[in-house]
Write an enzyme that holds these catalytic residues in place. Structure first.
Site, PDB file in Angstrom:
ATOM      1  N   ARG A  58       0.837  -1.197   0.000  1.00 46.22           N
ATOM      2  CA  ARG A  58       0.000   0.000   0.000  1.00 46.22           C
ATOM      3  C   ARG A  58       0.877   1.254   0.000  1.00 46.22           C
ATOM      4  O   ARG A  58       2.018   1.234   0.414  1.00 46.22           O
ATOM      5  CB  ARG A  58      -0.900   0.017   1.238  1.00 46.22           C
ATOM      6  N   LYS A 199      -8.620  -3.027   0.796  1.00 43.51           N
ATOM      7  CA  LYS A 199      -8.506  -2.051   1.874  1.00 43.51           C
ATOM      8  C   LYS A 199      -9.396  -0.827   1.619  1.00 43.51           C
ATOM      9  O   LYS A 199      -9.796  -0.144   2.555  1.00 43.51           O
ATOM     10  CB  LYS A 199      -7.054  -1.619   2.059  1.00 43.51           C
ATOM     11  N   HIS A 219      -9.705  -4.768  12.454  1.00 45.77           N
ATOM     12  CA  HIS A 219      -8.632  -5.339  11.639  1.00 45.77           C
ATOM     13  C   HIS A 219      -8.093  -6.534  12.410  1.00 45.77           C
ATOM     14  O   HIS A 219      -7.157  -6.422  13.204  1.00 45.77           O
ATOM     15  CB  HIS A 219      -7.538  -4.295  11.413  1.00 45.77           C
ATOM     16  N   SER A 237       0.614  -6.392  10.064  1.00 43.98           N
ATOM     17  CA  SER A 237       1.252  -7.317   9.128  1.00 43.98           C
ATOM     18  C   SER A 237       2.532  -7.885   9.732  1.00 43.98           C
ATOM     19  O   SER A 237       3.348  -7.159  10.292  1.00 43.98           O
ATOM     20  CB  SER A 237       1.569  -6.574   7.827  1.00 43.98           C
ATOM     21  N   LYS A 241      -1.136 -12.895  12.590  1.00 44.65           N
ATOM     22  CA  LYS A 241      -2.601 -12.867  12.654  1.00 44.65           C
ATOM     23  C   LYS A 241      -3.226 -14.007  11.848  1.00 44.65           C
ATOM     24  O   LYS A 241      -4.103 -14.725  12.335  1.00 44.65           O
ATOM     25  CB  LYS A 241      -3.076 -11.503  12.158  1.00 44.65           C
ATOM     26  N   THR A 242      -2.801 -14.155  10.606  1.00 44.84           N
ATOM     27  CA  THR A 242      -3.351 -15.217   9.757  1.00 44.84           C
ATOM     28  C   THR A 242      -2.893 -16.590  10.239  1.00 44.84           C
ATOM     29  O   THR A 242      -3.684 -17.530  10.352  1.00 44.84           O
ATOM     30  CB  THR A 242      -2.920 -15.003   8.296  1.00 44.84           C
ATOM     31  N   ASP A 256      -8.756 -11.378   8.418  1.00 39.19           N
ATOM     32  CA  ASP A 256      -8.274  -9.991   8.376  1.00 39.19           C
ATOM     33  C   ASP A 256      -9.283  -8.923   8.795  1.00 39.19           C
ATOM     34  O   ASP A 256      -8.898  -7.945   9.425  1.00 39.19           O
ATOM     35  CB  ASP A 256      -7.786  -9.675   6.962  1.00 39.19           C
ATOM     36  N   ARG A 321       2.934 -12.187  -1.151  1.00 35.67           N
ATOM     37  CA  ARG A 321       1.570 -12.469  -0.682  1.00 35.67           C
ATOM     38  C   ARG A 321       0.921 -13.589  -1.493  1.00 35.67           C
ATOM     39  O   ARG A 321       1.327 -13.891  -2.614  1.00 35.67           O
ATOM     40  CB  ARG A 321       0.688 -11.219  -0.855  1.00 35.67           C
TER      41      ARG A 321
END
Length: 536
Positions: A58, A199, A219, A237, A241-242, A256, A321
């Site tokens: 981003r 996003k 988030h 990131s 988390k994932t 997410d 990714r």
């Protein structure tokens, strides 16, 4: 899961004229289009691999919100939420749709929010087939029957090949991502990074849900246990988390973006996952590795002539990714809704190595750490970064949060108290010293700590079972099933008290410095949730 739809559409109302519209192509059809146009290659795992071009992440300084009657008094205008003039938006929009006219473009109708009470219908218009395939993966997919009467509420117009003229168009440079709440449009140009698409809608929902629906947008990732208890994982990131929410013993709600409703349920915004694949291995993260199959898109990875991916190669970017539809994960919650939230985990990759690997937070500490949203950048990730640097992102997602962070924090604190939720701070970062001196906390131990919480093994909150951290005031357990006791005390892992406390106070001072921007909006209770001791 193949789209079967014969509906034809017109984009004249958007100002896109005489375009060849490829509407609602299936994942397989898009896969083949990408290969035909030589815009990607097929990997040995079956997934398509593409490169996003100049931008591999981003661009926060090029994200804008149109300042108008809806947003002017609600949005927290800042260096994160940058205002954009309505007239400038209209002029730039006309340039973009003119650019897309008479081209072959890819259009997809989809929706966000798995709970039908909060559904947001979305039409995505893409210049490239791989961007449209990303939208297929990441948004929820209507049935063929639902498509017959589908009416879009928001529109995403995505033109990576269009370059803005910053001086004439009011942008900072040639790329831009602009939200217009009055016209319900997300306008994206000059960047091929697909994350801007998801996003954009996430940012829109982060405004719509709290302002209009009394629902907290988050988030976070979330999963559900066999007994129906929901766990929520906040984290920036690279914090896990994932990885940590993708658990073979629990059903994945999503990885997410979620909403927490007034009815105490948690729903996924999305229909897929967008995971980092740096150093991915089948042994460490089997569920994510197995999700990389036909229908998934790998971004900015390096492959050899046989299509074999080197997940350790970051020569294009550290932000490699994969996007895949959620049904590539075997154990998922259907529909993507959970009830009865019981535990919240704040994940941080503390490169200073001073925070406990797991600690229990009081309600005031939870609100403070939520507003702070701490993780750390490590040496080498950015030019000029030679030692760990604190990184704070309010609500663990500041770039996507249009309202003031304290509004989200107050909603979270209220929901935590009403649902009697336990909140835990989990350091997935370094132990035994800062980055370069200590080592990263082994994933198997972090998983063991999460499992212990979910099993109720750490809930007996007494002096005999917990130690209060002398700098941050958080409660760290003295023992945990499956974890060596010496790892639970970060000070003990250093074997150098003086160096440990100097580093701990350096980080606590960074917390306090960062929080100054929120102090006038935060209650006394929230302010007391931060580190209370001053410099060493």
């Amino acid at each position: 899961m193949v789209d079967t739809n014969t509906k034809t559409i017109s984009l004249n109302s958007l100002g896109i004229k005489n375009a060849t519209i490829r509407y609602q192509l299936s994942s397989d059809e898009l896969h083949n289009e990408i290969l035909l146009k030589k815009q990607g290659k097929e990997s040995s795992l079956g997934a398509i691999a593409i490169q996003t071009g100049e931008f591999t992440g981003r661009s926060p300084m090029d994200r804008f919100i149109v300042k108008d009657a809806i947003t002017k008094d609600e949005v927290w205008w800042s260096d994160i939420n940058l205002p954009f003039d309505s007239d400038k938006f209209d002029a730039l929009y006309l340039k973009v749709v003119d650019y897309l006219s008479e081209k072959e473009i890819f259009v997809r109708d989809s929706y966000a929010c798995a709970d039908e009470n909060y559904t947001l219908n979305i039409r995505v218009v893409n210049e490239y087939p791989w961007s449209n395939m990303f939208a297929h993966n990441m948004f929820l997919r209507p049935t063929a029957e639902a498509l017959k009467t589908f009416t879009p509420e928001w529109t995403v117009i995505n033109a990576p090949g269009f370059m803005a003229d910053a001086k004439a168009d009011g942008t900072r440079q040639h790329n831009f991502a602009i939200l217009n709440f009055s016209k319900k449009i997300a306008l994206i140009g000059g960047t091929g990074y697909t994350g801007e698409i998801k996003k954009g809608i996430f940012s829109a929902l982060n405004f719509i849900l709290p302002v209009s629906k009394n629902t907290l947008p988050m988030h976070c990732s979330a999963n559900v246990g066999e007994k129906g208890d929901t766990a929520i994982f906040f984290g920036l990131s690279g914090t896990g988390k994932t990885t940590l929410s993708t658990d073979p013993k629990r059903s994945l709600i999503g990885d997410d973006e979620h909403g927490w409703t007034a009815e105490n349920s948690v729903f996924n915004f999305e229909g897929g996952c967008y995971a980092k694949v740096i150093n991915l291995s089948k042994e460490q993260e089997p569920e994510i590795f197995s999700a990389i199959q036909k229908g998934a898109i790998l971004e900015n990875v390096i492959m050899n002539d046989k299509g074999e991916v080197d997940f350790s190669d970051t020569s294009i970017t550290q932000n490699t990714r994969v996007s895949y539809p959620i049904y590539h994960i075997e154990n998922i919650q259907k529909p993507s809704i959970g009830k009865n939230p019981k535990n919240i985990f704040f994940l941080t990759a503390d490169a200073f190595g001073v925070l406990p690997p797991i600690s229990k937070l009081t309600p005031s500490q939870a609100a403070y750490h939520f507003i702070s949203g701490y993780t750390a950048k490590v040496a080498g990730t950015e030019a000029g970064v030679t030692e760990p640097v604190p990184s704070f992102s309010a609500c663990f997602g500041a770039p996507f949060m249009p309202l003031h962070p304290t509004r989200y924090a107050e909603m979270l604190a209220k929901k935590m108290k009403e649902a009697n939720v336990n909140v835990w701070l989990v350091n997935t970062g370094w132990s035994g010293g800062k980055y370069g001196e200590g080592r990263r906390m082994p994933l198997k131990y972090t998983r063991a700590m999460i499992t212990a919480v979910l099993n109720g093994d750490l809930n007996n909150y007494t002096y005999e079972n917990y130690h209060i951290h002398s700098v941050f005031g958080v409660a760290q357990p003295r023992s945990c099933p499956g974890v060596p006791t010496e790892l639970l005390s970060p000070r003990a892992t250093w074997n150098n008290d003086d160096a440990y406390y100097k580093t701990a106070f350096k980080l606590s001072n960074a917390f306090r410095e960062n929080f100054k921007q929120f102090e006038e909006f935060a209650s006394e209770e929230i302010r007391r949730g931060g580190p209370q001791r001053y410099a060493y």
